[in-house]
Design an enzyme around this catalytic site. Structure first.
Site, short mmCIF file in Angstrom:
data_model
loop_
_atom_site.label_atom_id
_atom_site.label_comp_id
_atom_site.label_asym_id
_atom_site.label_seq_id
_atom_site.Cartn_x
_atom_site.Cartn_y
_atom_site.Cartn_z
N LYS A 70 -72.71 40.62 11.34
CA LYS A 70 -74.15 40.90 11.28
C LYS A 70 -75.02 39.65 11.20
CE LYS A 70 -74.00 45.57 9.40
NZ LYS A 70 -74.49 46.48 8.36
N ASP A 107 -80.54 49.33 8.84
CA ASP A 107 -79.81 49.81 7.65
C ASP A 107 -80.77 50.32 6.57
OD1 ASP A 107 -77.21 49.41 8.55
OD2 ASP A 107 -77.16 47.33 7.88
#
Ligand code: ATR
Length: 277
Positions: A70, A107
Site C-alpha cells: 500500500k 479504507d
C-alpha cells in the site's frame, strides 16, 4: 475503453490467495450483468513497479492494493488523491487512458460506511473514540473518524512510539493511552475500534477488559475471521451495539468497482454471502 475490450481489474498482494476481493467483485460483475474480470495477482515487492506500469497495456483499468504494497503503490502512482497522501497508503488505483496511475485510499470510507449502514443510530460526535492499534489500518480509520467529527481519539498501541507518531501527524484531537492502561480508557468512549490483528484466527487473543464499558458504546473490529470476534461477542453480551469487520471490506470495494466498471454496486446480504463463500 472501446466496446470490443473487456475491462480487467484485480487485487495485488503478497500473499494474495486468502483475499476475498475476487469473490466480492465477481459477485457484482455477475449480478449487475457487466462485462469484465477481477483477479487475484500475487506480486513480489521488487516487481510491483514493473507490474503496475504494464497492467494498462494488458487491458487493466485499475487495481486494489493490499499488504504489503500500500505504501509503495502510493510512491509509484503519478497522481495521488489528497486523502491517500494524508494516510500515506493507497488501496485503489485507476489507470487512465493516457497511461497514468491514479491512487486513492477507500479504507476509511469503507470503515465509516459500514458503521453507517450497520448501526444507523451511531453518532461519532457524541463522545471520544478508543482506537486499538497504530498500524496501516489505524491510520485510515483515524483520518476517517476525524473527518466525521469525532471530538477526541484515545489511541493505544503495544509499541507506544507508533501511536505517538500518529498523534504528532494527525493533531490535537489525538491522545496516546498506554497499552497497559487501555482497560481504564474504555469507560467514557462512544466508539471502540480494534484495528490490530489480535483476535484473528491463528493470532493471539485481544486481552482488553470490557468491565468498564458503557452499554451505549459502539464496538467494532476490523478483524473478520472469525466474523464474531471475542471482542464483539463480549460487547454484545454487555448490550452494546456491535459491527463486524466484513462490511468495511465490502464498502471499501465500492468506489473502485464503480470507477472501473461504471456502475455503483450495492452492499447487501448477498454481497456478504458471496464474500464468505
Ligand atoms: P495493518 O496495516 O493491518 O494495520 P500493521 O501495520 O502491521 O498492519 O499493524 C498491526 C497492528 O496490530 C499494530 O498496531 C500492532 O502493534 P505494534 O505496532 O506494537 O506492532 C498490532 N499488533 C499485532 N500483533 C500484536 C500483539 N501480539 N500484541 C499487541 N498488538 C499487536
Amino acid at each position: 475503453m472501446s466496446d470490443n475490450k473487456i475491462p480487467l481489474a484485480g487485487v495485488i498482494g503478497c500473499p494474495i490467495a486468502h483475499s476475498k476481493s475476487p469473490q466480492i467483485h465477481g459477485h457484482w460483475l455477475k449480478t449487475l450483468g457487466l462485462k469484465g474480470y477481477y483477479v487475484p495477482l500475487h506480486v513480489e515487492p521488487e516487481n510491483l513497479r514493473d507490474v503496475l506500469r504494464n497492467m494498462p497495456k494488458l487491458g487493466y483499468v485499475g487495481a486494489n492494493i493490499t499488504i504489503p504494497h500500500k505504501e509503495q503503490a502510493l510512491e509509484i502512482a503519478d497522481v495521488v488523491s489528497d486523502h491517500a497522501a494524508k494516510i500515506g497508503a493507497a488501496n485503489t488505483l485507476v489507470f487512465t487512458a493516457d497511461g497514468k496511475i491514479h491512487a486513492d485510499n477507500t479504507d476509511g470510507y469503507g470503515f465509516i460506511q459500514n458503521l453507517r449502514q450497520s448501526a444507523p443510530k451511531w453518532d461519532p460526535r457524541l463522545g471520544p473514540a478508543l482506537v486499538l492499534g497504530a498500524g496501516g489500518a489505524s491510520r485510515a480509520i483515524i483520518v476517517a473518524l476525524l473527518d466525521t467529527g469525532v471530538p477526541e481519539i484515545l489511541l493505544t498501541n503495544r509499541t507506544k512510539a507508533r501511536a505517538e507518531t500518529l498523534c504528532q501527524e494527525f493533531g490535537a484531537r489525538l491522545k496516546v493511552v498506554d497499552w497497559e492502561q487501555a482497560d481504564d480508557a474504555v469507560s467514557d468512549v462512544a466508539t471502540l475500534v480494534n484495528t490490530t490483528s489480535l483476535g484473528m484466527t491463528g493470532k493471539s487473543p485481544l486481552t482488553l477488559s470490557l468491565a468498564n464499558l458503557n452499554k451505549k458504546t459502539l464496538v467494532t473490529d476490523i478483524v473478520y475471521a472469525p466474523l464474531k470476534t471475542a471482542l464483539l461477542a463480549e460487547a454484545e453480551a454487555i448490550g452494546c451495539p456491535t459491527v463486524d469487520g466484513l462490511g468495511m471490506l465490502l464498502h471499501q470495494a465500492v468506489p473502485g468497482f464503480e470507477r472501473w466498471f461504471g456502475v455503483r454496486p450495492e452492499v447487501d446480504e448477498d454481497t456478504r454471502k458471496a464474500a464468505l463463500k
